[in-house]
Motif scaffolding. Structure first.
Motif, PDB file in Angstrom:
ATOM      1  N   ALA A   1      13.393 -13.331   1.476  1.00  0.00           N
ATOM      2  CA  ALA A   1      13.799 -14.507   0.595  1.00  0.00           C
ATOM      3  C   ALA A   1      12.614 -14.964  -0.220  1.00  0.00           C
ATOM      4  N   SER A   2      11.449 -15.079   0.439  1.00  0.00           N
ATOM      5  CA  SER A   2      10.337 -15.306  -0.719  1.00  0.00           C
ATOM      6  C   SER A   2       9.699 -14.259  -1.490  1.00  0.00           C
ATOM      7  N   GLY A   3       9.899 -12.868  -0.798  1.00  0.00           N
ATOM      8  CA  GLY A   3       9.375 -11.623  -1.593  1.00  0.00           C
ATOM      9  C   GLY A   3       7.763 -11.583  -1.229  1.00  0.00           C
ATOM     10  N   SER A   4       7.554 -12.118  -0.106  1.00  0.00           N
ATOM     11  CA  SER A   4       5.959 -12.355   0.265  1.00  0.00           C
ATOM     12  C   SER A   4       5.437 -11.641   1.458  1.00  0.00           C
ATOM     13  N   LEU A   5       4.125 -11.208   1.540  1.00  0.00           N
ATOM     14  CA  LEU A   5       3.630 -10.318   2.622  1.00  0.00           C
ATOM     15  C   LEU A   5       3.428 -11.597   3.975  1.00  0.00           C
ATOM     16  N   ILE A   6       4.241 -11.314   4.839  1.00  0.00           N
ATOM     17  CA  ILE A   6       3.862 -12.418   6.040  1.00  0.00           C
ATOM     18  C   ILE A   6       2.486 -11.860   6.713  1.00  0.00           C
TER      19      ILE A   6
ATOM     20  N   GLU B   1       0.583  -1.096  -0.131  1.00  0.00           N
ATOM     21  CA  GLU B   1       0.097   0.045  -0.050  1.00  0.00           C
ATOM     22  C   GLU B   1       0.993   1.426   0.010  1.00  0.00           C
ATOM     23  N   TYR B   2       0.333   2.414  -0.015  1.00  0.00           N
ATOM     24  CA  TYR B   2       1.095   3.745   0.019  1.00  0.00           C
ATOM     25  C   TYR B   2       2.076   3.711   1.201  1.00  0.00           C
ATOM     26  N   ALA B   3       3.408   3.554   0.837  1.00  0.00           N
ATOM     27  CA  ALA B   3       4.236   3.378   1.728  1.00  0.00           C
ATOM     28  C   ALA B   3       4.916   4.850   2.386  1.00  0.00           C
ATOM     29  N   LEU B   4       4.897   5.115   3.894  1.00  0.00           N
ATOM     30  CA  LEU B   4       5.624   6.487   4.276  1.00  0.00           C
ATOM     31  C   LEU B   4       6.777   6.077   5.157  1.00  0.00           C
ATOM     32  N   CYS B   5       6.918   5.156   5.659  1.00  0.00           N
ATOM     33  CA  CYS B   5       8.090   4.762   6.496  1.00  0.00           C
ATOM     34  C   CYS B   5       8.426   3.243   6.451  1.00  0.00           C
ATOM     35  N   SER B   6       9.706   3.092   6.854  1.00  0.00           N
ATOM     36  CA  SER B   6      10.167   1.667   6.635  1.00  0.00           C
ATOM     37  C   SER B   6      11.589   1.349   7.470  1.00  0.00           C
ATOM     38  N   LEU B   7      11.739   0.059   7.633  1.00  0.00           N
ATOM     39  CA  LEU B   7      12.905  -0.339   8.467  1.00  0.00           C
ATOM     40  C   LEU B   7      13.220  -1.796   7.899  1.00  0.00           C
ATOM     41  N   PHE B   8      14.471  -1.993   8.164  1.00  0.00           N
ATOM     42  CA  PHE B   8      14.994  -3.407   8.156  1.00  0.00           C
ATOM     43  C   PHE B   8      14.874  -4.014   9.649  1.00  0.00           C
ATOM     44  N   VAL B   9      14.348  -5.360   9.593  1.00  0.00           N
ATOM     45  CA  VAL B   9      14.128  -6.162  11.029  1.00  0.00           C
ATOM     46  C   VAL B   9      15.569  -6.435  11.249  1.00  0.00           C
ATOM     47  N   PRO B  10      16.005  -6.423  12.301  1.00  0.00           N
ATOM     48  CA  PRO B  10      17.437  -6.863  12.615  1.00  0.00           C
ATOM     49  C   PRO B  10      17.714  -8.220  12.234  1.00  0.00           C
ATOM     50  N   GLY B  11      18.764  -8.553  11.434  1.00  0.00           N
ATOM     51  CA  GLY B  11      19.079  -9.701  10.830  1.00  0.00           C
ATOM     52  C   GLY B  11      18.772  -9.494   9.380  1.00  0.00           C
ATOM     53  N   ASP B  12      18.166  -8.505   8.813  1.00  0.00           N
ATOM     54  CA  ASP B  12      18.078  -8.184   7.495  1.00  0.00           C
ATOM     55  C   ASP B  12      17.197  -9.193   6.482  1.00  0.00           C
TER      56      ASP B  12
ATOM     57  N   GLN C   1       7.663 -24.552  11.307  1.00  0.00           N
ATOM     58  CA  GLN C   1       8.643 -23.402  11.932  1.00  0.00           C
ATOM     59  C   GLN C   1       7.822 -22.256  12.413  1.00  0.00           C
ATOM     60  N   LYS C   2       8.442 -21.663  13.484  1.00  0.00           N
ATOM     61  CA  LYS C   2       7.787 -20.391  13.851  1.00  0.00           C
ATOM     62  C   LYS C   2       8.216 -19.159  12.808  1.00  0.00           C
ATOM     63  N   ARG C   3       7.604 -18.188  12.994  1.00  0.00           N
ATOM     64  CA  ARG C   3       7.792 -17.002  12.044  1.00  0.00           C
ATOM     65  C   ARG C   3       7.715 -15.531  13.017  1.00  0.00           C
ATOM     66  N   LEU C   4       8.291 -14.666  12.346  1.00  0.00           N
ATOM     67  CA  LEU C   4       8.450 -13.493  13.131  1.00  0.00           C
ATOM     68  C   LEU C   4       7.055 -12.961  13.219  1.00  0.00           C
ATOM     69  N   SER C   5       6.856 -12.151  14.136  1.00  0.00           N
ATOM     70  CA  SER C   5       5.425 -11.301  14.324  1.00  0.00           C
ATOM     71  C   SER C   5       5.656  -9.933  15.289  1.00  0.00           C
ATOM     72  N   MET C   6       4.743  -9.108  15.080  1.00  0.00           N
ATOM     73  CA  MET C   6       4.879  -7.863  15.962  1.00  0.00           C
ATOM     74  C   MET C   6       3.747  -7.835  17.110  1.00  0.00           C
ATOM     75  N   LYS C   7       4.025  -7.441  18.103  1.00  0.00           N
ATOM     76  CA  LYS C   7       3.271  -7.513  19.402  1.00  0.00           C
ATOM     77  C   LYS C   7       2.850  -6.118  19.726  1.00  0.00           C
ATOM     78  N   HIS C   8       1.935  -5.570  19.958  1.00  0.00           N
ATOM     79  CA  HIS C   8       1.736  -4.177  20.419  1.00  0.00           C
ATOM     80  C   HIS C   8       1.491  -4.123  22.131  1.00  0.00           C
ATOM     81  N   VAL C   9       2.705  -3.519  22.686  1.00  0.00           N
ATOM     82  CA  VAL C   9       2.769  -3.645  24.105  1.00  0.00           C
ATOM     83  C   VAL C   9       2.440  -2.338  24.860  1.00  0.00           C
TER      84      VAL C   9
ATOM     85  N   GLU D   1       6.944  -5.056  19.940  1.00  0.00           N
ATOM     86  CA  GLU D   1       7.926  -5.837  20.177  1.00  0.00           C
ATOM     87  C   GLU D   1       7.982  -6.970  19.133  1.00  0.00           C
ATOM     88  N   PHE D   2       9.242  -7.524  18.862  1.00  0.00           N
ATOM     89  CA  PHE D   2       9.301  -8.623  17.856  1.00  0.00           C
ATOM     90  C   PHE D   2       8.831  -9.920  18.680  1.00  0.00           C
ATOM     91  N   GLU D   3       8.127 -10.646  18.124  1.00  0.00           N
ATOM     92  CA  GLU D   3       7.954 -12.131  18.804  1.00  0.00           C
ATOM     93  C   GLU D   3       8.009 -13.380  17.796  1.00  0.00           C
TER      94      GLU D   3
END
Length: 939
Positions: A480-485, A451-462, A531-539, A520-522
């Motif tokens: 790696a897969s170029g997909s939206l998780i 969607e219309y992007a305004l800000c971005s960052l690389f997650v640690p580990g790139d 396998q487990k995958r990365l997600s974001m948790k609102h704290v 926070e990353f979880e």
């Protein structure tokens, strides 16, 4: 004296992310013997040549600083003329990619370029309302034509006649006689700006496009063609060969401003209009090289294509119509209608098809391939080139898109950039996609829709990236897969800012819903895999009174700075979210900010064009700097230093020192607003994104930058700019009329004049020394060694007069007249004496005669009034006449020789051609006889 702080210079390393700029036109170019495969497009200050079949960039014609505003390939296909924003024109060789010729004459952007049919002359029109004709072979300007009152939109040479047609935004179409260099006809039949025009039917028809949906068609009759030697002069001027010209006489009278019968070289009569489907203005109107097809487009995405019938086809159609009319007349027993049958304009210029592009068209080019297909290349507004083929043999011709060049860039402006932690990958995100680039190769390695992007960052580990969008979502992508998780609804308004926490366990976002949210990353279990995958948790959440524009952590993660819409920056403790400091002083909202590596300083950039540097201990403002001429859009500190970069809407990227409050360096390159930038973690690279659709990479060099030298260079650049803007020197006795000199005064012409003056002064000194030396030798009665000037020794111990000639020859051909114009008269007598000496020796007769005639023209009064120069002029008269006639004889002999060789080759080719044709005919005959025998045998 204390030690000066040493800075390292950042240099431009690359331009990428750009397929084509929409500013200038697109043109097919002939490369490697192929037409219709390679296209030249503007790319900011460069010109890219793309292979449409492979979608690869095969050649870059490098410009200087100014943006490209116009393109025109030469008829032989070997050269490309490129017009620039500052009025310069450079001619590039397409085989070597080098710029061979530079013309400086216009004071504003070049808007139109056209070669004559032989490629020997080039005509240019500009925003300064003037038209200049250039001699490409002699690399010099011929003359300047004045008359239009607004921007020139199109210029056209007529092949058969030495005439020029120009149109402009002042609603006028002007006809110029290039033999006499004056405007002999002005068409005033348009109510609004004339945006384009084209010549059709062997230059007997002119089509003009204006601000409405009408394409006006004019019949052209060349008066000289219909002249009868027995006819009186009064009748000759009224002659016309076009049908219906008698009826249009009254209209013609209103269309012609210049009513002198002797000046009527061409007669224009309006024959009608072709209606376009588009309701807006014409943006581009053009034909293919043969003039068989006409195309035009407006400000929308539709290209309208028309076919123009040739004289033979018109004749056939008329014959058909006559047959039908006769048949009808027989049935109705009427007389034969000889006169009433004629073709309508719509039958002569027929609509073929409409081509619907994927976005707004900015320009196009047509080429008719040998296979009979019409190839169309379209340059679109959204950084895309599309190539269409039109099969003309089909019953209903439909345009088919055969290729599309898109991979090299985004469709819209890049609004956010980020560097990976290993300095290798660059993330860029726009309104429709996220792209990952390899910094070393500048290749796009991943493209993901967003969607219309305004800000971005690389997650640690790139391995993942997070994008904050205009709709308030956070989007997590796997590289790696170029997909939206995962997609999370983070804010109710736009997510304006995102910042990674220094401990790398989470991040913080600020949005238009007046909230700052902590995440926070979880690792979570994925339903589709084990396998487990990365997600974001609102704290946590921090509610504020105003929209949040920017958020930044301090390096020790103790403080959080939040920029608000009320023009203040509030600083909070991260652990308790208690208020700590309020930084107020900006007159408009703070759009960007950053905290330095040791947490002592915070720099804020605002829409009020200022950058303020604050101490984070007490919140005191150390200094306010006027940073840019427009809003400061982005600010970032260089890692492990107190230097920072700012990006502004004034198209500049600047480096500053936060300790000494000094401007260190300006990185110039972008041509429109710079939206964002990113620094690599090691500080060696800066990448910036602009509204001109380009991404630019800047690299830190080992070259030290000294501020005093930098300021000196800036002052010199300002002086050079002011020289170009000064009043042009006036030639004595020349009135400011329709014509003028082609060149203009630039810093190069002034330097060339200074070099000529220095050479003449050296010549004078050396001649005085030689006289003195001869007197000494005479007195001593023996030969005394003569000291050679070191400059002359460097040139191989040449004579002082030969040195002056060497300097003179080094002046660019296009700058010669302007250099002589600023040369003071005190140097002219010496120059004339030297010219006499050179011409007698037969050296560079053509160049010297050109300079001599120009000097005589501009200093006529002073030269003729000087008794000392009478003998010099008499000698020059004799020597020039004899030497020029010699040169003419040599040229004539060579021409005759070449023509003889040409005839010999043609005669040989004809013989071989007929021999081949006979062989083929015999072969066909044999095959036919064989076939007949076989048929007989079967029977």
């Amino acid at each position: 004296m204390g030690l000066t702080r040493q800075y390292l210079r950042y240099e431009p390393a690359a331009l990428f992310g750009l397929v084509a700029s929409a500013r200038a036109g697109v043109a097919f170019v002939a490369l490697r013997g192929e037409r219709g495969r390679y296209v030249a497009v503007p790319a900011c200050e460069h010109v890219f040549v793309w292979d449409t079949r492979k979608g690869e960039k095969i050649l870059i014609l490098k410009g200087l600083k100014q943006e490209v505003s116009c393109l025109c390939p030469s008829p032989d296909g070997l050269h490309l003329a490129v017009g620039y924003e500052d009025g310069a024109i450079r001619v590039f060789n397409l085989l070597s990619g080098e710029s061979t010729i530079t013309f400086n004459g216009h004071r504003a952007a070049v808007t139109a370029l056209q070669y004559d049919h032989l490629g020997g002359r080039l005509v240019s029109g500009s925003k300064d309302t003037e038209v200049i004709v250039w001699d490409v072979i002699n690399e010099s300007g011929l003359y300047r034509l004045r008359g239009h009152k607004d921007v020139i939109t199109q210029v056209l040479f007529l092949k058969e006649k030495n005439l020029l047609v120009t149109c402009a935004k002042d609603t006028l179409v002007k006809w110029w006689d290039l033999d006499t260099q004056h405007c002999f006809k002005t068409l005033v039949g348009h109510r609004a700006e004339v945006w384009g025009m084209a010549l059709l039917s062997k230059e007997k028809r002119l089509i003009t496009g204006s601000a409405d949906s009408e394409l006006r068609v004019w019949d052209l009759t060349y008066i000289q063609e219909v002249k009868d030697p027995d006819e009186p002069e009064s009748k000759k001027s009224k002659g016309s060969s076009s049908p219906g010209a008698e009826e249009d006489t009254e209209e013609d009278e209103t269309l012609e401003l210049d009513e002198h019968p002797e000046e009527r070289i061409v007669k224009c009569s309006k024959v009608g209009s072709i209606m376009r489907e588009g309701r807006d203005r014409v943006v581009t109107l053009g034909t293919d090289r043969m003039g068989k097809f006409l195309a035009c487009h407006g400000t929308d995405a539709v290209l309208e294509v028309f076919s123009v019938l040739s004289e033979e086809e018109i004749q056939k159609k008329l014959e058909k119509k006559m047959k039908k009319a006769r048949k009808k007349a027989k049935q109705n027993s009427e007389e034969e209608p000889e006169r009433s049958v004629e073709l309508s304009l719509q039958e002569e210029i027929q609509r073929v098809t409409n081509v619907k592009a994927s976005s707004k068209i900015k320009s196009f080019d047509l080429i008719l391939s040998p296979k009979g297909e019409l190839k169309m290349v379209l340059l679109l507004q959204n950084n895309v080139i599309e190539l269409y083929n039109l099969d003309l043999s089909a019953q209903v011709p439909q345009a088919v898109r055969v290729s599309r060049i898109t991979i090299g860039g985004h469709r819209s402006d890049v609004r956010t950039l980020a560097f990976s932690s290993d300095n290798i990958a660059i993330l860029s995100a726009a309104a429709e996609s996220v792209k990952i680039w390899n910094r070393a190769t500048l290749q796009c390695i991943r493209t993901m829709e967003c969607e219309y992007a305004l800000c971005s960052l690389f997650v640690p580990g790139d391995r993942q990236v997070i994008i904050g969008t205009k709709t308030g979502k956070l989007q997590l992508y796997d590289l790696a897969s170029g997909s939206l998780i995962e997609t999370l609804d983070a804010h109710d308004g736009a997510v304006w800012s995102i910042a990674l926490s220094p401990d790398q366990h989470g991040f913080v976002t600020g949005g238009a819903d007046k909230c700052v949210k902590f995440w926070e990353f979880e690792l979570v279990k994925d339903e589709s895999s084990v396998q487990k995958r990365l997600s974001m948790k609102h704290v946590r959440i921090l509610q504020l009174d105003e929209d949040v524009l920017c958020v930044r952590y301090s390096p020790n993660q103790k403080l959080l700075a939040v920029s608000l819409l009320d023009c203040t920056v509030k600083v909070f403790y991260v652990d308790t979210l208690k208020f700590f400091l309020s930084l107020y002083g900006h007159k408009l909202p703070v759009l960007c900010m950053d905290i330095c590596y040791d947490g002592t300083l915070i720099a804020t950039g605002s829409a009020d064009r200022n950058v303020k540097i604050w101490g984070l201990d007490f919140g005191d403002c150390h200094r306010s700097l006027f940073a840019h001429d427009d809003s400061v859009m982005y600010l970032q500190f260089v890692p492990k230093s107190h230097l920072f970069f700012t990006a502004g809407k004034d198209s500049k990227v600047k480096q500053w020192d936060a300790d000494k409050f000094e401007h260190v360096q300006t990185l110039e390159g972008h041509h429109q607003e710079v939206w964002c930038l990113a620094l690599s973690p090691n500080g060696d690279y800066v990448v910036s994104a602009s509204h001109d659709k380009s991404l630019r990479l800047w690299e830190r060099t080992r070259e030290p930058l000294i501020l005093e030298e930098e300021r000196e260079m800036e002052r010199e650049a300002e002086y050079e700019e002011s020289v170009a803007k000064e009043e042009q020197p006036v030639v004595a006795g020349e009135r400011q009329g329709e014509t003028g000199l082609a060149g203009k005064k630039t810093i190069e012409t002034i330097k060339a004049a200074e070099r000529i003056m220095e050479a003449i002064e050296l010549y004078r000194e050396e001649m005085a020394k030689l006289k003195e030396h001869n007197a000494i030798c005479k007195a001593a009665g023996k030969e005394v060694p003569f000291p050679v000037n070191p400059i002359l020794r460097a040139y191989g111990n040449i004579a002082p007069s030969a040195y002056v000639l060497e300097v003179f020859k080094k002046v660019k051909s296009s700058e010669l007249e302007e250099s002589l114009l600023v040369l003071p008269f005190s140097y002219v007598p010496d120059l004339l004496r030297l010219f006499n000496e050179y011409i007698q020796l037969g050296a560079d007769v053509e160049l010297l005669c050109r300079a001599l005639l120009f000097l005589l023209k501009i200093h006529f009064g002073q030269i003729t009034g000087n008794q000392m120069l009478v003998t010099v002029i008499e000698n020059l008269k004799k020597t020039t006449i004899s030497r020029v006639s010699e040169a003419r004889d040599v040229l004539g002999f060579n021409m005759a020789g070449l023509q003889f060789l040409k005839r010999e080759i043609e005669a040989k080719d004809e013989v071989t051609f007929f021999a081949d044709a006979t062989e083929r005919f015999e072969e066909k005959k044999r095959k036919r006889k064989k076939k007949e025998k076989m048929v007989l045998a079967v029977l």
